[in-house]
Design an enzyme around this catalytic site. Structure first.
Site, mmCIF file in Angstrom:
data_model
loop_
_atom_site.group_PDB
_atom_site.id
_atom_site.type_symbol
_atom_site.label_atom_id
_atom_site.label_comp_id
_atom_site.label_asym_id
_atom_site.label_seq_id
_atom_site.Cartn_x
_atom_site.Cartn_y
_atom_site.Cartn_z
ATOM 1 N N THR A 45 18.748 -26.516 -19.779
ATOM 2 C CA THR A 45 18.846 -25.162 -20.321
ATOM 3 C C THR A 45 19.341 -24.226 -19.234
ATOM 4 O O THR A 45 18.915 -24.319 -18.076
ATOM 5 C CB THR A 45 17.504 -24.711 -20.931
ATOM 6 O OG1 THR A 45 17.642 -23.356 -21.336
ATOM 7 C CG2 THR A 45 16.348 -24.835 -19.964
ATOM 8 N N HIS A 46 20.264 -23.346 -19.623
ATOM 9 C CA HIS A 46 20.930 -22.471 -18.644
ATOM 10 C C HIS A 46 20.915 -21.038 -19.172
ATOM 11 O O HIS A 46 21.238 -20.811 -20.343
ATOM 12 C CB HIS A 46 22.376 -22.954 -18.441
ATOM 13 C CG HIS A 46 23.124 -22.132 -17.460
ATOM 14 N ND1 HIS A 46 22.926 -22.232 -16.090
ATOM 15 C CD2 HIS A 46 24.048 -21.150 -17.616
ATOM 16 C CE1 HIS A 46 23.703 -21.367 -15.463
ATOM 17 N NE2 HIS A 46 24.392 -20.699 -16.376
HETATM 18 C C1 GRF Z 1 15.359 -20.698 -16.977
HETATM 19 O O1 GRF Z 1 15.929 -19.448 -17.312
HETATM 20 C C2 GRF Z 1 16.412 -21.751 -16.735
HETATM 21 O O2 GRF Z 1 17.506 -21.638 -17.579
HETATM 22 C C3 GRF Z 1 16.817 -21.402 -15.317
HETATM 23 O O3 GRF Z 1 15.596 -21.149 -14.679
HETATM 24 C C4 GRF Z 1 14.668 -20.651 -15.629
HETATM 25 C C5 GRF Z 1 13.470 -21.554 -15.577
HETATM 26 O O4 GRF Z 1 12.360 -20.956 -16.146
HETATM 27 N N1 GRF Z 1 17.605 -22.448 -14.729
HETATM 28 P P1 GRF Z 1 10.968 -21.716 -16.262
HETATM 29 O O5 GRF Z 1 10.708 -22.408 -14.943
HETATM 30 O O6 GRF Z 1 11.059 -22.670 -17.397
HETATM 31 O O7 GRF Z 1 9.973 -20.609 -16.517
#
Ligand code: GRF
Length: 211
Positions: free
Chosen positions: A117-118
């Site tokens: 997820t990005h």
């Molecule tokens: C997310 O926004 C992901 O896309 C990015 O870092 C964040 C991670 O959030 N690479 P979490 O650790 O799941 O709270």
């Protein structure tokens, strides 16, 4: 003859990789806990560093955890081999990279299907500072992308995206928090759909089809 009760359909086995706060992991765990019919379960959580909230969330959920740090290996290939080996122990049907801040290597990607997820609408703003970069560019809409992982930096085929408006007073933190609300929902939905029938995931060119 009716199937014995123990013959419930097996759930997809997930390994989740984290580097930070782990709120995407938590969203998955909460969705699984809330729905006995959720077609997946998290069997282990891996990280590239110690002392992060993501690992604490996994421990609170009594999940197996492992940490494989790049600095403990001679090079990235050795790190990738070690990460592959320990992940293999859990025989995942799907690996979920949710805020995992390391590029996965060829051995790992040959062995597992990985979704990431990005926090931007790829192909815009790949890389580790997607939210900052979107603000700096001055776009008025950004969002999040769940995609298959290939060997590049956020270059794998897109599975699903959702848009988030940028507000005039936004800074990196406020915008990222708003993106993450949408991102968690999108990730849970994609994982649910893939897990329902992992073999049904098809990739034709850059086009991904899931149930
Ligand atoms: C997310 O926004 C992901 O896309 C990015 O870092 C964040 C991670 O959030 N690479 P979490 O650790 O799941 O709270």
């Amino acid at each position: 003859m009716p199937a014995p009760e123990s013959a419930a359909p097996s759930r997809a086995q997930l390994v989740d990789l984290v580097s930070g706060s782990g709120t995407n992991l938590q969203a998955l765990l909460d969705a699984i806990a809330a729905d006995p019919a959720f077609p997946a379960e998290v069997v282990a959580v891996g990280a590239d560093r110690e002392g992060i909230a993501g690992l604490q969330r996994a421990e609170a959920a009594e999940l197996s955890t492992f940490v494989v740090k790049v600095e403990d290996f001679a090079d990235r290939a050795d790190w990738d081999a070690a990460l592959t080996e320990i992940t293999e122990v859990f025989a995942p049907d799907l690996v979920v990279s949710a805020g995992f801040m390391k590029l996965l290597g060829a051995r790992f990607l040959d062995r597992f299907t990985v979704v990431n997820t990005h926090p931007a609408l790829l192909p815009a703003f790949p890389g580790a500072h997607a939210v900052r970069d979107a603000l700096a560019y001055g776009v008025t809409v950004t969002g999040c992308t769940v995609h298959l992982v290939d060997g590049g930096v956020d270059t794998g085929p897109v599975i699903a995206q959702a848009a988030v408006d940028i507000r005039p007073g936004d800074d990196e933190d406020s915008l990222h928090e708003r993106i993450k609300v949408v991102e968690r929902e999108l990730l849970v939905d994609v994982v649910r759909r893939i897990s329902a029938d992992p073999a049904a995931l098809t990739v034709t060119g850059r086009k991904v089809t899931i149930p």
